[in-house]
Design a protein around this motif. Structure first.
Motif, PDB file in Angstrom:
ATOM      1  N   TYR A 120       0.831  -1.200   0.000  1.00 28.65           N
ATOM      2  CA  TYR A 120       0.000   0.000   0.000  1.00 28.65           C
ATOM      3  C   TYR A 120       0.870   1.256   0.000  1.00 28.65           C
ATOM      4  O   TYR A 120       0.505   2.286  -0.576  1.00 28.65           O
ATOM      5  N   LEU A 121       2.037   1.188   0.647  1.00 23.53           N
ATOM      6  CA  LEU A 121       2.905   2.359   0.725  1.00 23.53           C
ATOM      7  C   LEU A 121       3.585   2.655  -0.605  1.00 23.53           C
ATOM      8  O   LEU A 121       4.142   3.733  -0.787  1.00 23.53           O
ATOM      9  N   GLY A 122       3.549   1.698  -1.540  1.00 23.85           N
ATOM     10  CA  GLY A 122       4.137   1.919  -2.849  1.00 23.85           C
ATOM     11  C   GLY A 122       3.194   2.592  -3.831  1.00 23.85           C
ATOM     12  O   GLY A 122       3.604   2.935  -4.947  1.00 23.85           O
ATOM     13  N   LYS A 123       1.945   2.776  -3.448  1.00 24.58           N
ATOM     14  CA  LYS A 123       0.975   3.397  -4.350  1.00 24.58           C
ATOM     15  C   LYS A 123       1.266   4.898  -4.486  1.00 24.58           C
ATOM     16  O   LYS A 123       1.593   5.572  -3.517  1.00 24.58           O
ATOM     17  N   GLU A 124       1.116   5.395  -5.696  1.00 26.55           N
ATOM     18  CA  GLU A 124       1.434   6.788  -5.978  1.00 26.55           C
ATOM     19  C   GLU A 124       0.618   7.748  -5.109  1.00 26.55           C
ATOM     20  O   GLU A 124       1.107   8.784  -4.666  1.00 26.55           O
ATOM     21  N   THR A 125      -0.649   7.406  -4.849  1.00 27.85           N
ATOM     22  CA  THR A 125      -1.496   8.314  -4.081  1.00 27.85           C
ATOM     23  C   THR A 125      -1.008   8.440  -2.651  1.00 27.85           C
ATOM     24  O   THR A 125      -1.074   9.529  -2.056  1.00 27.85           O
ATOM     25  N   VAL A 126      -0.521   7.345  -2.063  1.00 26.98           N
ATOM     26  CA  VAL A 126      -0.003   7.412  -0.696  1.00 26.98           C
ATOM     27  C   VAL A 126       1.239   8.288  -0.658  1.00 26.98           C
ATOM     28  O   VAL A 126       1.399   9.141   0.228  1.00 26.98           O
ATOM     29  N   GLN A 127       2.117   8.105  -1.635  1.00 27.38           N
ATOM     30  CA  GLN A 127       3.307   8.946  -1.686  1.00 27.38           C
ATOM     31  C   GLN A 127       2.924  10.403  -1.922  1.00 27.38           C
ATOM     32  O   GLN A 127       3.497  11.322  -1.326  1.00 27.38           O
ATOM     33  N   ASN A 128       1.929  10.623  -2.786  1.00 23.80           N
ATOM     34  CA  ASN A 128       1.540  11.996  -3.101  1.00 23.80           C
ATOM     35  C   ASN A 128       0.828  12.666  -1.928  1.00 23.80           C
ATOM     36  O   ASN A 128       0.764  13.892  -1.873  1.00 23.80           O
ATOM     37  N   LEU A 129       0.304  11.865  -0.993  1.00 23.32           N
ATOM     38  CA  LEU A 129      -0.309  12.461   0.191  1.00 23.32           C
ATOM     39  C   LEU A 129       0.717  13.309   0.943  1.00 23.32           C
ATOM     40  O   LEU A 129       0.387  14.373   1.480  1.00 23.32           O
ATOM     41  N   LEU A 130       1.962  12.846   0.971  1.00 26.41           N
ATOM     42  CA  LEU A 130       3.016  13.629   1.612  1.00 26.41           C
ATOM     43  C   LEU A 130       3.256  14.926   0.840  1.00 26.41           C
ATOM     44  O   LEU A 130       3.385  16.000   1.435  1.00 26.41           O
ATOM     45  N   ALA A 131       3.300  14.829  -0.496  1.00 26.35           N
ATOM     46  CA  ALA A 131       3.475  16.030  -1.311  1.00 26.35           C
ATOM     47  C   ALA A 131       2.263  16.950  -1.183  1.00 26.35           C
ATOM     48  O   ALA A 131       2.405  18.178  -1.089  1.00 26.35           O
ATOM     49  N   PHE A 132       1.075  16.358  -1.174  1.00 30.93           N
ATOM     50  CA  PHE A 132      -0.169  17.118  -1.065  1.00 30.93           C
ATOM     51  C   PHE A 132      -0.155  17.987   0.195  1.00 30.93           C
ATOM     52  O   PHE A 132      -0.522  19.163   0.169  1.00 30.93           O
ATOM     53  N   ARG A 133       0.289  17.378   1.298  1.00 28.62           N
ATOM     54  CA  ARG A 133       0.305  18.109   2.572  1.00 28.62           C
ATOM     55  C   ARG A 133       1.461  19.097   2.644  1.00 28.62           C
ATOM     56  O   ARG A 133       1.272  20.266   2.968  1.00 28.62           O
ATOM     57  N   PHE A 134       2.662  18.616   2.368  1.00 24.02           N
ATOM     58  CA  PHE A 134       3.847  19.397   2.712  1.00 24.02           C
ATOM     59  C   PHE A 134       4.312  20.335   1.601  1.00 24.02           C
ATOM     60  O   PHE A 134       5.156  21.189   1.828  1.00 24.02           O
ATOM     61  N   HIS A 187      -1.667  -2.553   6.914  1.00 22.30           N
ATOM     62  CA  HIS A 187      -2.010  -1.597   5.858  1.00 22.30           C
ATOM     63  C   HIS A 187      -2.715  -0.352   6.403  1.00 22.30           C
ATOM     64  O   HIS A 187      -2.298   0.779   6.150  1.00 22.30           O
ATOM     65  N   LEU A 188      -3.797  -0.546   7.127  1.00 22.92           N
ATOM     66  CA  LEU A 188      -4.582   0.603   7.569  1.00 22.92           C
ATOM     67  C   LEU A 188      -3.833   1.435   8.610  1.00 22.92           C
ATOM     68  O   LEU A 188      -3.951   2.661   8.632  1.00 22.92           O
ATOM     69  N   THR A 189      -3.067   0.767   9.459  1.00 21.82           N
ATOM     70  CA  THR A 189      -2.301   1.499  10.458  1.00 21.82           C
ATOM     71  C   THR A 189      -1.207   2.326   9.800  1.00 21.82           C
ATOM     72  O   THR A 189      -0.939   3.471  10.209  1.00 21.82           O
ATOM     73  N   GLN A 190      -0.572   1.794   8.774  1.00 27.68           N
ATOM     74  CA  GLN A 190       0.408   2.569   8.029  1.00 27.68           C
ATOM     75  C   GLN A 190      -0.240   3.807   7.419  1.00 27.68           C
ATOM     76  O   GLN A 190       0.313   4.919   7.489  1.00 27.68           O
ATOM     77  N   LEU A 191      -1.399   3.630   6.788  1.00 28.77           N
ATOM     78  CA  LEU A 191      -2.077   4.774   6.179  1.00 28.77           C
ATOM     79  C   LEU A 191      -2.447   5.815   7.231  1.00 28.77           C
ATOM     80  O   LEU A 191      -2.331   7.030   6.984  1.00 28.77           O
TER      81      LEU A 191
END
Length: 493
Positions: free
Chosen positions: A191-205, A252-256
């Motif tokens: 789940y951490l390899g999905k582009e949207t999860v990575q982009n969540l960091l970019a989205f916020r920061f 998965h969910l805890t990581q998210l």
């Protein structure tokens, strides 16, 4: 559209990529397609990556290459000449029989011969595509054969589950650390390899407009849903020992949740990001039994077809109390999130497949529209979708044309595939990160142990498992869990 200057991507150094358990389903469905696609992108070349399969069967190099060719063809690549050339040039195979010291010594000799023939440094990745109870024996066998030490770097990749409770996770980590350092271990959570999860960091920061609202003053609740439309299929025996909490929520969910809730890291590197995620995990209050709902799907009649319930699945006892659904409320007791509930839910046999993070913002503090009933204006929502498509939706209210004065709900939407074309699979991203030595998107030993510590009391307690019909969104008790706080589950835009 404009771009932003960036550093050139880090190059993959020449290495041998060894898959232990190479004849399994994971290799054919995920690993080989990801590796071949990296080759398509120019990341992997014959000069820098050779792939060695190792497993029990005596299939030989030709048999393994044919098996891999068939799998890649089935995955969508139809240029037979290119496929054959790649398989012949890059794929190798050696049996490890029953995994004795002699078997691993023979594998070591085979790998060293390949390295010498191709003038490769002793850089090695070992991907353990084996059941968790076999992984410690495999790592020990590799160590005894001298494969974990050499003149180059060594990295070891593991699939979940990382233990089945705190004690087993601690024991597994202790075993691993006898042979390799934590800096060499890559625990995969795809789940951490999905582009949207990575982009969540970019989205916020990278967007202060959102980060300034990312706190208890503006956010009412956060919901993380991982819904699967399938049942346990052929995994009944495994699932019976795991259940939804161990299989999905603990990892998965805890990581998210930690990615959503973390503070701004001091830098965008593995150590800084993992440090902030750990702070979130340490801030989660003990979860009360009344804030958890367990469920199990029952049969469902669709026309003349009957969808079996969990207890009718192969390998499942008829009196099983294993949960196929879990929902809970978590509270993060820190300055940013105090008082904001995080709702997590996952389950099988839902109406559709959906992985979504829903950030629900607080209502306006005052009611100023006399023609609209108080409390009827929908809250603003940010919906971050990971599956089946990846993207964002920002939901808000606008005035409907004409009279009387009324509001309607609409959304600004961003779809990754429409903007950028086909996205890389999570395994492509993660395998490349392993090859360049970037642990940012992987799970640390400390995280696995702390997460198990958080959920162990729930697993040890008395579980009341509520039935829910296959094809529904879970038991009614899960709706009550959020409704008693005045909230509702979000199901996308």
């Amino acid at each position: 559209m404009g771009g932003t200057d960036c550093m050139p991507p880090q190059q993959v150094e020449p290495h041998v990529f060894v898959i232990i358990g190479a004849t399994g389903d994971l290799t054919r469905r995920k690993l080989l397609p990801a590796l071949y696609h990296l080759r398509d992108q120019g990341v992997l070349e014959t000069q820098n990556t050779l792939i060695v399969g190792a497993a029990l069967p005596e299939v030989g190099e030709d048999g393994f290459r044919l098996w891999a060719h068939e799998g890649l063809h089935k995955a969508g690549w139809h240029n037979d000449n290119e496929l054959r050339e790649w398989c012949d040039a890059c794929l190798y195979y050696h049996t490890i029989g029953r995994g004795t010291d002699d078997d691993y010594a023979a594998l070591a000799s085979y790998i060293r011969r390949i390295e010498l023939e191709h003038v490769m440094p002793e850089n090695r990745v070992f991907y353990l595509a084996v059941p968790p109870d076999i992984a410690p024996n495999a790592i020990e066998g590799l160590d005894r054969a001298g494969l974990l030490k050499g003149r180059g770097w060594v990295r070891v990749v593991f699939e979940k589950p990382f233990g089945h409770d705190f004690q087993s996770a601690r024991q597994l980590n202790t075993t691993l650390h006898r042979y390799v350092d934590e800096s060499q271990i890559y625990r995969i959570d795809h789940y951490l390899g999905k582009e949207t999860v990575q982009n969540l960091l970019a989205f916020r920061f990278a967007n202060p407009i959102f980060e300034s609202l990312w706190k208890r003053d503006a956010i009412e609740n956060v919901q993380i849903t991982v819904a699967e439309d399938l049942g346990v299929e052929h995994r009944g025996a495994y699932y019976q020992q795991a259940g939804a909490l161990r299989d999905m929520l603990q990892n998965h969910l805890t990581q998210l949740m930690t990615v959503v809730a973390m503070e701004v890291p001091v830098s965008f590197d593995a150590a800084a990001i993992q440090s902030e995620k750990m702070k979130v995990l340490h801030s989660i209050a003990p979860i009360a039994e009344h804030d958890v709902v367990f469920g199990q799907y029952t049969s469902w009649q669709v026309g003349d077809q009957t969808i079996p319930g969990y207890r009718e699945e192969p390998g499942v006892p008829r009196d099983s109390t294993t949960e196929t659904y879990v929902a809970l409320k978590a509270e993060i007791h820190n300055w940013r999130w105090k008082g904001v509930p995080f709702y997590l839910r996952t389950g099988k046999r839902f109406p559709r497949k959906l992985t979504q993070i829903a950030v629900i913002f607080r209502e306006a503090p005052a009611h100023v529209f006399p023609s609209i009933d108080p409390g009827s204006i929908a809250s603003n929502k940010l919906l971050i979708t990971l599956q089946p498509s990846e993207g964002f939706s920002l939901c808000f209210s606008v005035k409907s044309p004409g009279r009387p004065f009324m509001l309607s709900d609409h959304a600004l939407q961003f779809d990754y595939q429409k903007a950028f074309g086909q996205l890389p699979e999570a395994y492509e991203t993660l395998l490349r990160d392993v090859m360049i030595g970037d642990q940012t998107l992987f799970v640390s030993a400390e995280f696995t142990e702390k997460a198990w510590k958080l959920y162990d009391p729930l697993l040890a307690g008395k579980q009341v498992v509520h039935p829910y019909s296959a094809g529904s969104w879970g038991p009614r008790e899960a709706d009550a869990l959020v409704e008693r706080q005045g909230h509702q589950w979000q199901l996308g835009w």
